[in-house]
Scaffold this motif. Structure first.
Motif, mmCIF file in Angstrom:
data_model
loop_
_atom_site.group_PDB
_atom_site.id
_atom_site.type_symbol
_atom_site.label_atom_id
_atom_site.label_comp_id
_atom_site.label_asym_id
_atom_site.label_seq_id
_atom_site.Cartn_x
_atom_site.Cartn_y
_atom_site.Cartn_z
ATOM 1 N N THR A 1 9.495 3.044 -10.874
ATOM 2 C CA THR A 1 10.490 2.558 -11.795
ATOM 3 C C THR A 1 9.521 1.758 -12.980
ATOM 4 O OG1 THR A 1 11.077 0.427 -10.749
ATOM 5 C CG2 THR A 1 12.669 2.514 -10.579
ATOM 6 N N ASN A 2 8.576 1.334 -12.899
ATOM 7 C CA ASN A 2 8.111 0.299 -14.037
ATOM 8 C C ASN A 2 7.747 0.997 -14.876
ATOM 9 O OD1 ASN A 2 5.866 1.647 -13.042
ATOM 10 N ND2 ASN A 2 5.084 -0.353 -11.895
ATOM 11 N N PHE A 3 7.796 2.464 -15.266
ATOM 12 C CA PHE A 3 7.531 3.166 -16.569
ATOM 13 C C PHE A 3 8.606 2.865 -17.326
ATOM 14 C CE2 PHE A 3 10.145 5.755 -14.273
ATOM 15 C CZ PHE A 3 10.902 6.696 -15.380
ATOM 16 N N LEU A 4 9.895 2.301 -16.835
ATOM 17 C CA LEU A 4 10.840 2.293 -17.799
ATOM 18 C C LEU A 4 10.622 1.242 -18.755
ATOM 19 C CD1 LEU A 4 13.956 2.685 -15.349
ATOM 20 C CD2 LEU A 4 13.220 4.103 -17.152
ATOM 21 N N ARG B 1 2.555 -2.650 -9.176
ATOM 22 C CA ARG B 1 1.975 -1.678 -8.544
ATOM 23 C C ARG B 1 2.549 -0.960 -7.548
ATOM 24 N NH1 ARG B 1 -3.429 -3.402 -10.065
ATOM 25 N NH2 ARG B 1 -3.812 -2.038 -11.906
ATOM 26 N N LYS B 2 3.448 -1.848 -6.932
ATOM 27 C CA LYS B 2 4.198 -1.135 -5.874
ATOM 28 C C LYS B 2 5.424 -0.467 -6.301
ATOM 29 C CE LYS B 2 3.527 -3.569 -1.973
ATOM 30 N NZ LYS B 2 4.048 -4.346 -0.912
ATOM 31 N N GLY C 1 7.964 12.753 2.496
ATOM 32 C CA GLY C 1 8.171 11.481 3.611
ATOM 33 C C GLY C 1 8.646 10.140 3.059
ATOM 34 N N GLY C 2 9.402 10.127 2.022
ATOM 35 C CA GLY C 2 9.851 8.885 1.749
ATOM 36 C C GLY C 2 9.023 8.397 0.347
ATOM 37 N N LEU C 3 9.373 7.547 -0.326
ATOM 38 C CA LEU C 3 8.595 6.984 -1.362
ATOM 39 C C LEU C 3 7.096 6.964 -1.169
ATOM 40 C CD1 LEU C 3 11.438 4.880 -3.142
ATOM 41 C CD2 LEU C 3 10.300 6.791 -3.958
ATOM 42 N N GLU D 1 -4.521 -6.423 4.132
ATOM 43 C CA GLU D 1 -5.032 -5.106 3.490
ATOM 44 C C GLU D 1 -4.745 -4.062 4.367
ATOM 45 O OE1 GLU D 1 -8.933 -7.173 1.634
ATOM 46 O OE2 GLU D 1 -9.010 -5.458 2.931
ATOM 47 N N GLY D 2 -4.981 -4.069 5.642
ATOM 48 C CA GLY D 2 -4.720 -3.062 6.446
ATOM 49 C C GLY D 2 -3.303 -2.692 6.431
ATOM 50 N N PHE D 3 -2.349 -3.601 6.713
ATOM 51 C CA PHE D 3 -1.010 -3.446 6.599
ATOM 52 C C PHE D 3 -0.167 -3.152 5.309
ATOM 53 C CE2 PHE D 3 -1.161 -3.337 10.859
ATOM 54 C CZ PHE D 3 -1.745 -4.527 11.552
ATOM 55 N N THR D 4 -0.712 -3.846 4.037
ATOM 56 C CA THR D 4 0.156 -3.956 2.893
ATOM 57 C C THR D 4 -0.617 -3.145 1.814
ATOM 58 O OG1 THR D 4 -0.920 -5.732 1.941
ATOM 59 C CG2 THR D 4 0.947 -6.054 3.722
ATOM 60 N N ASP D 5 -1.774 -3.193 2.165
ATOM 61 C CA ASP D 5 -2.861 -2.673 0.830
ATOM 62 C C ASP D 5 -2.355 -2.907 -0.634
ATOM 63 O OD1 ASP D 5 -1.175 -0.711 -0.452
ATOM 64 O OD2 ASP D 5 -1.879 0.854 1.059
ATOM 65 N N GLY D 6 -1.459 -3.591 -0.364
ATOM 66 C CA GLY D 6 -0.828 -4.025 -1.803
ATOM 67 C C GLY D 6 -1.601 -5.368 -2.841
ATOM 68 N N PRO D 7 -1.181 -6.302 -2.329
ATOM 69 C CA PRO D 7 -1.155 -7.552 -3.044
ATOM 70 C C PRO D 7 -2.773 -8.178 -3.076
ATOM 71 C CG PRO D 7 -0.053 -8.170 -1.311
ATOM 72 C CD PRO D 7 -0.348 -6.822 -1.154
ATOM 73 N N CYS D 8 -3.472 -7.748 -2.328
ATOM 74 C CA CYS D 8 -4.693 -8.430 -2.344
ATOM 75 C C CYS D 8 -5.984 -7.815 -3.220
ATOM 76 C CB CYS D 8 -5.469 -8.250 -0.969
ATOM 77 S SG CYS D 8 -4.319 -9.308 0.111
ATOM 78 N N ASP D 9 -5.586 -6.534 -3.627
ATOM 79 C CA ASP D 9 -6.610 -5.723 -4.255
ATOM 80 C C ASP D 9 -6.350 -5.489 -5.846
ATOM 81 O OD1 ASP D 9 -5.665 -2.628 -3.174
ATOM 82 O OD2 ASP D 9 -4.544 -4.328 -3.820
ATOM 83 N N MET D 10 -5.649 -6.613 -6.440
ATOM 84 C CA MET D 10 -5.937 -6.140 -7.749
ATOM 85 C C MET D 10 -6.535 -7.509 -8.472
ATOM 86 S SD MET D 10 -3.518 -8.531 -6.686
ATOM 87 C CE MET D 10 -2.847 -10.033 -6.686
ATOM 88 N N GLU D 11 -6.868 -6.941 -9.602
ATOM 89 C CA GLU D 11 -7.808 -7.711 -10.397
ATOM 90 C C GLU D 11 -7.226 -7.679 -11.809
ATOM 91 O OE1 GLU D 11 -12.575 -7.184 -11.444
ATOM 92 O OE2 GLU D 11 -11.747 -6.632 -9.473
ATOM 93 N N PRO D 12 -7.603 -8.742 -12.539
ATOM 94 C CA PRO D 12 -6.859 -8.690 -13.832
ATOM 95 C C PRO D 12 -7.722 -7.632 -14.822
ATOM 96 C CG PRO D 12 -8.222 -10.484 -13.497
ATOM 97 C CD PRO D 12 -8.099 -9.925 -12.172
#
Lengths: 932, 449
Positions: free
Chosen positions: A395-398, A390-391, B447-449, A579-590
């Motif tokens: 490129t991951n469309f490739l 997700r992050k 402002g960046g990616l 979540e506050g700092f990364t908002d990435g890895p925690c909020d996924m769900e299969p």
């Protein structure tokens, strides 16, 4: 040594469980016995359980027969095996702590509908080897005792850790299902009430008329027993009318009630619809404030007509609105006390909820079941993978398969879309805090991927602390004893006590609170030190409805909870931070789950037909079921039949992933081959286009075969990767399609539905086709059409490479690079398609990373100073490609092409929507002919 | 015996040289990226450049489409004509500071329209003309424009008819050019008629025929201005006549294939004797010093200074050449019914002593082993200063005849074709550079990616 069971288990997985008689095998008496259960999978956690895979069980506590199972998802008797559903239903229904209060509350004259929040409990049964997340809910039924019918939905698994660590998500999913059921139930209940009220009115009017007749008959019979009875009956009916009207009022006030369950999100449209329906009804019957004013039956009928209820009495017009089944309802006389009969038939779940709602809920549960397939480790890896991908949207469309965020929007960014059975517009979702995924200690690794936060030195410590405590917590909550926590606790406190259900609610709720508090006053300490006031506050809030009535009783559970509270607090805060700092890895769900069992890849020859079966109808299986020997044997023949040119049926035959049973897979295989026979029009886009991960994995075998079989595979792969359209020419459709499916793995940016790939084309192609497709399967025909096809081939030969599947030649520019040597080594030691696929993925991923670096490195494209000319930049670019990445000229072309794709994707994220046509790049180089 | 073999070979070669093929290795060809522009439903016949980045295409479907050449976007769709477009031209109005370019179109539905390519509006329209207009000429100096068909009409910029003149020829006017002293030349069948526009005292405009030049033997196919003092015309029979623009005298008369068919005595040449259609002058272009004539499927470069053909290739395409262009003094481009666009370079012969390069007549499939040069090269050797026309690249993409092309220099090249498509050919390297610029710009904005 020879008969070492470990060795056998690891090496003979292909024929696992088949054990053909080996003439060289030692006689039984000399050999060390193999694993005691030959057919069982030693790695399966469920080996000691009586069921083979996780399933969802819906049970009800019937007031007539007690706990009884209603249905299982998947609805397959094989799943549960010898597992005693009746017994387990008893277990799970017995832990229902919500204890609906029934009857008349003191002080009110009418029966009250109890608004009970759902409860969530985890329980285990070590004897059965079963652990379950149990979600209790109550539905309303006019005929039931106290108007409520307790139900429960349980996710049953043999792996307790899985349930404990997925608790939040299970809770979320089941809340959705429960809300959907309840929404349907409220509708049905309101309709039932309406019907009942009409009956009562009718009865009332009949009784009144009779009474009037009696009165006219003479005062002498005024006080006869008969008359008294009639009067009583009339009074009863009146009371009943009042009661039912009150019920209607209660059900319509349902939505105004504050919900304490943070997981409850319901479709606003449904709510308003239902609300307006109820209010309409209420209005209608409020007009009957004095039911005694209605004496004439006809008036009721008219009334009914006004309300679009066309009474049958004068209803000739009802024939044309046959859709409205309800409108042809005849009011019936209601007998005095017959409703409490014990032999009455209770409504089924379908009847209790609207059929649409019921079906939608079952669908939702099926999806849930699918998404929780696989063991915890697998689920975790997949989430990690998805979170990372997700992050990398750039490129991951490739090369990655599409994350498919069309129907799984709810797992993105914390948007929680209410599940709506009647598919109301999707814009009415509400934003919630992202739901944390409780993965125990594992999330640490996720965090480790993040750069450590310099602002908060305490975060590290709180992480470790949290995880340790988390472990403690999981031990606490999931003691593998036969007893549930619920029952343990209930010894000292009967209701609303420390249950995992509540704590789960608390966690999420607290998190919300924390989040809001954070936004109000960003105090770094406040989220680490539990606030006692806040706790009690929460405690009171999170208790369910009936606790209000018994509010005085539950001070007692403060002490046992406190430790857990701190843990949860810590964990919540940690996750909040995360979540506050990364908002990435925690909020996924299969999303709908695709088990990537490396041991189970597809049949070598049959995968193509396999792939043709629609994805949606292929639920997947766990390891255990996959390796069931019974499922394997009949498939062999099918694949041999289904694939016209299976060269080595023994070597390539593996069980396809993801069929419920052999029957299903057999039909799908046959369907697939049928498809192949009939679909020769060549216009079916996406038929051979590899889209999902599962299909891609299957294609891995084909790709491996291609690489091993053709010495010029490297050149072909280079063509695809450097953006030169590859035309696979052949007379045999099956072979061409297989080749295309295999080679599609190498097409960069294949599009969401593999739209850059055309599996089978039987007409001459044009330049537009070349622009659109990067891989084309072309039919070789010896007719006038064929000559024009050959003409187009030679005409556009500068833009394409031609792989002749019949003569096994490849015409393409010469490639002498080394970049692809490790994925196109025809002496590779890789033997399994899925292994090769993973190998390939890693190589392609590496390529994509290089291309990303190349694309976004500023000084490779722009001058550093104003004095630099374009030649300097050009030279720097060349230097970067050659010296730093060590790429030759042809290898550079791959990178340049990938970089071009990345640039285009970045500039125009939605390529399809832009008015401009896509560019088609090429270069003028001579081609050479490669032969085998 | 070897002689026979070689002549057989050369015979074969001459027949096969229709397949003039440069191969896939084209280092001088910079068009390494293409965009297919779709939108037309029928043959696309005309392309006009509006400004540095826009062009308009028109064709048999009556549609006029305005394209952004930089991005390939379709900017406007000008709908209004019910039948095929027969002529299109740009009309630039200079009112003081700003200049605004409009489009004038003529169609077989006997109407004329003025379009604003910025908004897509049809600003003016005239319908129910007596006949359809075949050619248009804008006289910017006089702020009028002329339409030619069966009659010659002069219009002002507000689409008001100023004056008109009926013709008595069957074919009508097929081409119009502007000449000095308010004169215009119109090609009508085999004649060129000179008209003069005069303003009378009450500032009304009148048109008068002053001269009729009937020196061509066959129908005039092309009529161009060369420079201020010269104009040229080419006929179906292959005659190229250079005229004085002031007094309308013949300065030079060149019968392109006449000499050759006289000189050719060899059997194989006679076999391939030019049919009328093969020597018809399809198209003429000039850059002031040279005239490029498309003759049949061949190309001839005619020097105005020396009044001779300086370079030619008899079979430059597999089929009739439809449009040509001189990019510079040494580079030229042509497109043909065979669906390809070819780029040529005028090169000096390596050494006068050395026999002509075998590549000259497309016999270079034989490589250097072919010692004997074909008879035409002997003739070439006779002519002094003759240079060769070398194929430097070809663009293959259209599946039908390429009708016309417009070059936007470094921005690319637009071709249109009977296959209903336009193709935008671009320099891939330049585009890639532009894209990276855009990428970093967007990166900065975001402002960046």
């Amino acid at each position: 040594m020879i008969g070492s069971p470990d060795v056998v288990a690891f090496t003979k997985e292909d024929e696992y469980g088949q054990t053909p008689p080996d003439p060289w095998a030692l006689p039984d008496e000399f050999s060390i016995p193999l694993h005691p259960l030959v057919d069982s999978n030693p790695w399966a956690k469920t080996s000691y359980a009586k069921f083979t895979k996780d399933f969802i069980l819906i049970s009800e506590f019937s007031e007539q027969v007690g706990p009884q199972p209603l249905l299982t998802i998947p609805d397959d008797p094989k799943v549960c095996g010898t597992f005693d559903l009746n017994y387990f239903s008893l277990r799970i229904m017995s832990v229902d702590y919500q204890a609906s209060f029934v009857g008349h509350p003191p002080g009110s004259g009418y029966p009250r509908l109890s608004f009970v929040e759902d409860s969530r409990v985890v329980l285990g049964d070590s004897k059965e080897g079963a652990f379950a997340y149990v979600h209790h809910l109550t539905l309303y039924d006019l005929e039931a005792r106290g108007f409520v019918r307790p139900f429960c939905m349980a996710y049953v698994s043999a792996d307790e850790r899985k349930i404990m660590l997925q608790f939040q998500e299970l809770s979320l999913r089941f809340s959705q299902a429960s809300e959907s059921l309840k929404a349907g139930n409220r509708r049905a209940f309101a309709k039932e009430l309406q019907r009942k009220l009409r009956d009562l009115e009718y009865t009332h009017s009949v009784l009144q008329r009779e009474e009037g007749l009696q009165r006219e008959a003479g005062p002498q019979c005024m006080y006869s027993a008969h008359a008294v009875e009639k009067a009583n009956e009339l009074a009863n009916v009146e009371k009943s009318i009042y009661e039912h009207r009150d019920l209607l009022r209660q059900i319509s006030s349902y939505h105004r009630r504050p919900r304490r369950d943070p997981h409850v999100v319901s479709c606003q449209k449904c709510i308003t619809e239902c609300l307006s329906e109820c209010e309409q009804l209420l209005d209608k019957y409020a007009k009957l404030a004095n039911p005694f004013s209605y004496t004439a039956k006809g008036e009721t009928g008219q009334k009914g007509q006004v309300d679009d209820e066309g009474d049958v009495k004068e209803g000739d017009e009802e024939e044309d609105d046959g859709v409205k089944r309800r409108s042809s309802y005849t009011p019936q006389l209601i007998k005095g006390k017959s409703a409490k009969c014990f032999d009455k038939r209770l409504k089924t779940l379908q009847e209790l909820c609207d059929v649409t709602f019921y079906e939608a809920t079952v669908e939702l549960l099926k999806k849930t079941e699918r998404s929780f397939r696989g063991d915890l480790c697998y689920l975790y890896t997949r989430r990690l993978d998805r979170a990372l991908r997700r992050k990398q949207r750039v490129t991951n469309f490739l090369f990655e398969e599409d994350l498919g965020d069309d129907d799984d929007d709810e797992d993105e960014g914390g948007t929680l879309r209410p599940f709506c059975a009647v598919n109301h517009a999707v814009d009415n979702y509400t934003l919630l805090n992202p739901l944390p995924i409780v993965l125990g200690p594992e999330p640490l690794e996720l965090d480790a991927l993040e750069p450590p936060d310099p602002l908060d030195p305490a975060s590290e410590t709180s992480h470790t602390q949290g995880s340790e405590l988390g472990l403690v917590e999981s031990h606490l909550e999931s003691s593998p004893s036969d007893q549930t926590l619920e029952t343990q606790e209930s010894s000292e406190e009967t209701k609303g006590s420390f249950s995992s259900g509540k704590s789960g609610m608390d966690l999420a709720e607290r998190q919300q609170n924390l989040a809001s508090r954070k936004s109000e006053a960003p105090d770094p300490d406040s989220d680490l030190t539990p606030d006692p006031d806040h706790n009690t506050d929460l405690e009171r809030e999170s208790s369910s409805e009936e606790m209000e009535t018994t509010a005085g009783e539950d001070e007692g559970d403060d002490t046992p909870v406190s430790l857990l509270e701190v843990v949860l607090e810590l964990e919540a805060s940690r996750e909040d931070e995360c979540e506050g700092f990364t908002d990435g890895p925690c909020d996924m769900e299969p999303e709908s789950l695709v088990p990537l069992d490396t041991a189970c890849c597809m049949a070598q020859e049959g995968f193509l037909y396999e792939a043709s079966a629609p994805e949606a109808v292929q639920p997947c299986q766990t390891l255990v079921v996959n390796q069931e020997p019974h499922a394997l044997l009949p498939l062999q023949d099918d694949y041999a039949v289904g694939s016209p040119c299976s060269e080595s049926p023994a070597a390539g035959l593996e069980l396809p992933v993801g069929h419920l049973g052999d029957a299903v897979s057999r039909t799908s295989a046959e369907d697939g081959s049928d498809c192949t026979m009939s679909a020769s029009t060549g216009s079916d886009l996406g038929y051979g286009g590899v889209v999902t991960l599962r299909q891609r994995k299957k294609a891995g075998q084909g790709a491996l075969k291609f690489v091993r079989q053709y010495p010029f595979a490297m050149q072909a792969l280079w063509c695809l990767l450097s953006g030169r359209t590859l035309v696979v020419l052949g007379a045999d459709e099956g072979r061409v399609r297989r080749l295309v499916a295999a080679l599609a793995l190498f097409v960069p940016a294949p599009g969401k539905c593999g739209d850059r790939v055309q599996a089978w084309l039987s007409c001459p192609f044009t330049l537009t086709d070349l622009q659109r497709w990067k891989l084309i399967g072309l039919q070789r025909v010896a007719s006038p059409v064929g000559s024009s096809m050959l003409y187009s081939l030679s005409r556009y030969s500068r833009y394409i490479s031609i792989l002749d599947a019949d003569q096994k030649t490849l015409r393409c520019p010469p490639y002498r690079g080394q970049l692809l040597a490790n994925i196109a080594d025809h002496r590779t030691y890789i033997r399994r398609g899925s292994t090769y696929f993973l190998h390939l993925q890693s190589t392609l991923c590496q390529l994509a990373a290089k291309a990303f670096l190349f694309t976004f490195t500023h000084h490779l494209h722009l001058p550093v100073s104003s004095t630099e000319g374009p030649e300097v930049v050009q030279g720097r670019r060349l230097c970067f490609l050659q010296e730093q990445l060590g790429l030759g000229e042809e290898d550079s072309q791959i990178l340049l092409y990938l970089s071009q794709l990345i640039t285009q994707q970045y500039l125009h994220p939605a390529t399809g929507s832009s008015a401009a046509a896509t560019c088609f790049s090429f270069n003028y180089t001579t081609s050479v002919l490669y032969k085998i | 015996m070897p002689n026979l073999f070689v002549s057989l070979l050369s015979l074969l070669c001459l027949q096969k040289n229709s397949v003039l093929c440069i191969g896939e290795e084209q280092p001088k060809n910079c068009f390494t990226e293409l965009q297919v522009l779709k939108g037309h439903f029928d043959i696309v016949r005309f392309l006009v450049q509006i400004d540095d980045f826009r062009c308009a295409s028109a064709g048999d479907d009556g549609l006029v489409l305005v394209w952004n050449v930089e991005t390939g976007e379709r900017l406007q769709e000008l709908r209004g004509h019910s039948q095929q477009i027969t002529a299109i031209t740009t009309f630039t109005c200079n009112n003081g500071l700003t200049s605004h370019t409009s489009l004038i179109t003529a169609s077989s539905d006997r109407s004329l329209s003025l379009w604003d390519p910025d908004t897509g509006n049809r600003v003016q329209t005239i319908s129910d003309l007596q006949s359809s207009v075949k050619c248009l000429l804008v006289l910017e100096r006089l702020c009028v424009w002329v339409s030619g068909g069966e009659e010659l009409c002069v219009w002002n910029k507000d689409f008001q008819l100023q004056c008109h003149r009926q013709n008595h020829s069957d074919t009508g006017i097929t081409a119009l050019i502007e000449l000095p002293k308010n004169c215009i030349a119109a090609a009508m069948d085999k004649e060129i008629v000179i008209y003069r526009l005069t303003y009378s005292t009450d500032s009304s405009l009148s048109v008068a025929e002053i001269r009729c030049l009937s020196d061509h033997q066959d129908r005039i196919r092309a009529l161009i201005n060369v420079n201020d003092g010269l104009f040229a015309s080419g006929s179906h029979a292959g005659e190229l006549i250079l005229w004085d623009a002031i007094d309308w005298n013949i300065l030079a008369y060149e019968h392109i294939l006449w000499e050759e068919s006289q000189a050719c005595t060899q059997a194989e040449i006679r076999l391939a004797a030019p049919k009328p259609s093969e020597m018809s002058i399809q198209h003429l272009t000039t850059n002031g010093t040279h005239i490029l004539a498309a003759v049949g499927s061949g190309l001839y470069v005619y020097s105005i200074l020396t009044k001779t053909v300086v370079a030619y290739r008899k079979v430059a395409h597999d089929s009739n050449v439809l449009h040509t262009m001189l990019l510079s003094d040494s580079e030229l481009m042509s497109c043909s019914e065979d669906g390809s666009v070819r780029m040529w370079e005028i090169q000096d012969l390596p050494l006068p002593a050395e026999p002509a390069s075998p590549g000259l007549f497309g016999m270079w499939t034989f490589g250097r082993s072919n010692k004997q040069t074909g008879p035409p090269s002997k003739k070439v050797m006779d002519v002094p200063n003759i240079r060769t026309l070398e194929l430097t690249g070809d663009l293959i993409g259209h599946s039908g005849a390429v009708q016309m092309f417009v070059s936007f220099r470094e921005n690319g090249l637009v071709t249109c074709s009977t296959d209903h498509l336009l193709i935008l050919w671009k320099n891939g390297e330049r585009q890639s550079h532009l894209r990276s610029l855009a990428l970093f710009q967007k990166l900065e904005e975001n402002g960046g990616l």
